[in-house]
Design a protein around this motif. Structure first.
Motif, PDB file in Angstrom:
ATOM      1  N   ASP A  85      -2.716   0.582   2.481  1.00 26.63           N
ATOM      2  CA  ASP A  85      -3.602   1.748   2.426  1.00 26.63           C
ATOM      3  C   ASP A  85      -2.844   3.024   2.087  1.00 26.63           C
ATOM      4  O   ASP A  85      -3.260   3.783   1.213  1.00 26.63           O
ATOM      5  CB  ASP A  85      -4.334   1.919   3.765  1.00 26.63           C
ATOM      6  N   THR A  86      -1.759   3.268   2.782  1.00 23.44           N
ATOM      7  CA  THR A  86      -1.012   4.501   2.582  1.00 23.44           C
ATOM      8  C   THR A  86      -0.047   4.365   1.409  1.00 23.44           C
ATOM      9  O   THR A  86       0.270   3.259   0.959  1.00 23.44           O
ATOM     10  CB  THR A  86      -0.224   4.868   3.854  1.00 23.44           C
ATOM     11  N   LEU A  87       0.427   5.517   0.927  1.00 23.27           N
ATOM     12  CA  LEU A  87       1.359   5.504  -0.202  1.00 23.27           C
ATOM     13  C   LEU A  87       2.667   4.782   0.151  1.00 23.27           C
ATOM     14  O   LEU A  87       3.134   3.956  -0.659  1.00 23.27           O
ATOM     15  CB  LEU A  87       1.648   6.936  -0.658  1.00 23.27           C
ATOM     16  N   PRO A  88       3.267   5.034   1.328  1.00 25.08           N
ATOM     17  CA  PRO A  88       4.484   4.273   1.669  1.00 25.08           C
ATOM     18  C   PRO A  88       4.237   2.768   1.721  1.00 25.08           C
ATOM     19  O   PRO A  88       5.084   1.981   1.285  1.00 25.08           O
ATOM     20  CB  PRO A  88       4.883   4.826   3.048  1.00 25.08           C
ATOM     21  N   GLN A  89       3.072   2.376   2.257  1.00 25.36           N
ATOM     22  CA  GLN A  89       2.736   0.952   2.295  1.00 25.36           C
ATOM     23  C   GLN A  89       2.612   0.386   0.885  1.00 25.36           C
ATOM     24  O   GLN A  89       3.097  -0.715   0.594  1.00 25.36           O
ATOM     25  CB  GLN A  89       1.428   0.743   3.059  1.00 25.36           C
ATOM     26  N   LYS A  90       1.983   1.131   0.003  1.00 26.77           N
ATOM     27  CA  LYS A  90       1.808   0.664  -1.369  1.00 26.77           C
ATOM     28  C   LYS A  90       3.146   0.547  -2.090  1.00 26.77           C
ATOM     29  O   LYS A  90       3.394  -0.438  -2.810  1.00 26.77           O
ATOM     30  CB  LYS A  90       0.878   1.612  -2.131  1.00 26.77           C
TER      31      LYS A  90
END
Length: 249
Positions: free
Chosen positions: A50-55
């Motif tokens: 979901d989040t940019l770091p996760q992506k």
């Protein structure tokens, strides 16, 4: 037909390869991220970042996995082939039992020992007899660990002892065969030099081995007995990889 049924949409070899790669990729992704194999959780579905770091982490790990599959899938194919032949040996050992498998080894390697007595020098006969004794004991141990051990013991002990039980006597016999001796000895020497210089140099292990042993006679047999363990571990690992990608029934 069986392959087509298991492979799903594509059918045939191409479909099976696609399914294998998808399973291997999903297993790789699940090392770090949850619910990645197949369609993910039966209720919650496949996990998505979901989040940019996760992506960023997800797609970086995905790219690394795609690169790794280029090397892992050939090992998976090797594991499938190894599992097929290992399954044949295992089913034979299961039907015969530990005592029966040991008796078969006595029969086969005893015959090789008699042949060595007729065709090789006395030194060669003694070496083959000793190798046959070690191989027979190894077959018994491999059958025992395979029957009573879990997956870990099977990979760590059963596979190496099985390699010893199958290959050690003919390798030792080749050392003393007039036609094969030069080729086998030269090849063994090159392998020994590589292992000592490139692998066992840490802590001066290579120098200790060189000072304690002369690479001749029984030392060659001991070297190939030692090789059976990393070879067995490698085969056990690729079979475990094949089981992960394409579970056996």
């Amino acid at each position: 037909m069986a392959t087509r049924a298991r492979s799903g949409g594509g059918g045939g070899i191409v479909g099976a390869v696609k399914v294998d790669i998808a399973r291997l990729y999903g297993a790789w992704m699940e090392i770090v991220f949850p619910r990645q194999r197949g369609r993910g959780h039966s209720v919650m579905g496949k996990w998505r970042p979901d989040t940019l770091p996760q992506k960023l982490a997800y797609y970086a790990w995905s790219a690394l996995g795609a690169f790794g599959i280029v090397f892992l899938y050939p090992l998976t194919v090797l594991g499938l082939a190894t599992r097929f032949y290992a399954g044949k040996l295992d089913s034979t050992a299961t039907r015969l039992g530990i005592v029966g498998a040991t008796g078969l080894a006595v029969l086969v390697w005893g015959g090789l020992t008699v042949l060595a007595h007729l065709q090789l020098s006395f030194e060669g006969f003694i070496a083959v007899a000793a190798a046959s004794l070690v191989a027979t004991l190894s077959v018994s141990l491999a059958a025992t660990f395979s029957k009573f051990g879990g997956r870990g013991l099977t990979v760590f002990l059963a596979y190496p002892f099985a390699v010893t039980g199958v290959f050690l006597p003919p390798v030792v016999a080749a050392f003393y065969h007039p036609t094969l001796a030069t080729t086998i000895f030269d090849g063994s020497e090159q392998i020994a030099i590589y292992v000592l210089d490139e692998i066992l140099f840490i802590g001066g292990v290579n120098e200790f081995i060189r000072n304690q042993f002369d690479l001749e006679g029984i030392a060659y047999a001991l070297m190939w007995f030692a090789f059976s363990f990393p070879i067995g571990w490698f085969l056990g690992i690729v079979v475990a990889l094949a089981n992960l990608v394409r579970p056996s029934r």
